[in-house]
Design a protein around this motif. Sequence first.
Motif, PDB file in Angstrom:
ATOM      1  N   LEU A   9       0.821  -1.205   0.000  1.00  0.00           N
ATOM      2  CA  LEU A   9       0.000   0.000   0.000  1.00  0.00           C
ATOM      3  C   LEU A   9       0.859   1.261   0.000  1.00  0.00           C
ATOM      4  N   LEU A  38      -3.164   8.492  -0.838  1.00  0.00           N
ATOM      5  CA  LEU A  38      -4.431   7.970  -1.328  1.00  0.00           C
ATOM      6  C   LEU A  38      -4.574   8.178  -2.832  1.00  0.00           C
ATOM      7  N   GLN A  46      -8.453   3.971   2.907  1.00  0.00           N
ATOM      8  CA  GLN A  46      -7.818   3.171   1.858  1.00  0.00           C
ATOM      9  C   GLN A  46      -8.805   2.146   1.295  1.00  0.00           C
TER      10      GLN A  46
END
Length: 400
Positions: free
Chosen positions: A110, A114, A147
């Motif tokens: 990740l 964003l 997320q």
Amino acid sequence: MDFPFSSLRRWPDVEADNLQAYDATDLLLVDRALASGVSGREVAVIGDEYGAITLALTHAGLNGVRVHQDLATGRRALARNAGELGIEGFSSHELDAMLLDGARLVLLQLPKALAELEEIADAVARWAAPDVVLVAGGRVKHMTITQNEVLARSFTQVQAERAERKSRLVVASGRRPVSPEPPFPVTAQHDGLVLVAHGGAFAGARLDIGTRFLREVLGLDGSQLRRTGAEAAESAPTQPVAARISGVMESERSSPAPLVVDLGCGTGALAASYALAHPEARVIATDRSAAAAASARATMAANGVADRVAVMHDDAASELADASADLVLLNPPFHLGSSVHTGAATRLFEAAARILRPGGELVTVFNSSLGYRGELTRLIGPTEQVGRTSKFTVTRSIRR
């Protein structure tokens, strides 16, 4: 035979006792891929910082794995680690259709931003196989519900799994229809300057306040500093600071084409601003982020200076010759991934010292709380403060 994760190195990125080249998230993603039954040619890996995921899968017999790494340091670390371990059988790509075409399993570390996650999720939904499963992982302390919401814009099912070893996996499946045009890059206007940004570029299409202040100090925004009261009291003297950077002005008078380097250029705000204000200069914008380099190229085109600004995806200006630059402009990062670490700035200071000619100048902006002035004096040469607010300081260093 178990994969030797502990033998991996971060080089040429910063190395320290408290920094390693893999984490528990890498291990979880590798285990998930090995248990999936998907062939290597159907696996794409995104955000593999130093190659731990890609190399472990290839080592286990999954040949044909495709990988995208944003950072030049990560790409070089992967190549070096693969060479040291004698591992072949994977391929590197940009974030595009070649990376994702036919991929049924996408493994993702990740990202911090964003916007970067949104661009990646859209790319997977846009180009991967219809039954693709995206398995995203991260350290629990850095993960947020937002997320999951971003992933849900591109996938119908998003499920967070139970944490293991302080890391967690989120599984996204059921890709949604995509819009005709990708959501990135985005564009914004800033007082005559156009910024274009991909999701992974720092600050996006905004003009971050450090860069904004450095542009003001250099007179690249078309205005003088306008501060009153306490702000004025702590600022540089009222004489225009651009005129006080005498070495830069002298180099422009004595050379028909001074070389100016925007080191760690991000979306290219400083490089584009300088090229617009100084059409006689040669300008190079360089950044280790592929998303930043792509953004900077688009920024140069949007401002009509693409023919005068060369954009490079490179680690700490490693491809520039020693003693070749007249002026380096720098707004250094103070994070390495999710960790606060001054080593990133130090590497760029060292790079500036290498590429500056004797008498050349480094002009840098940094958080006023960071004590960089002594380090700049040690690595570059005599350093003076030329601008200051409560949040940011701008210094000028003369190369010995």
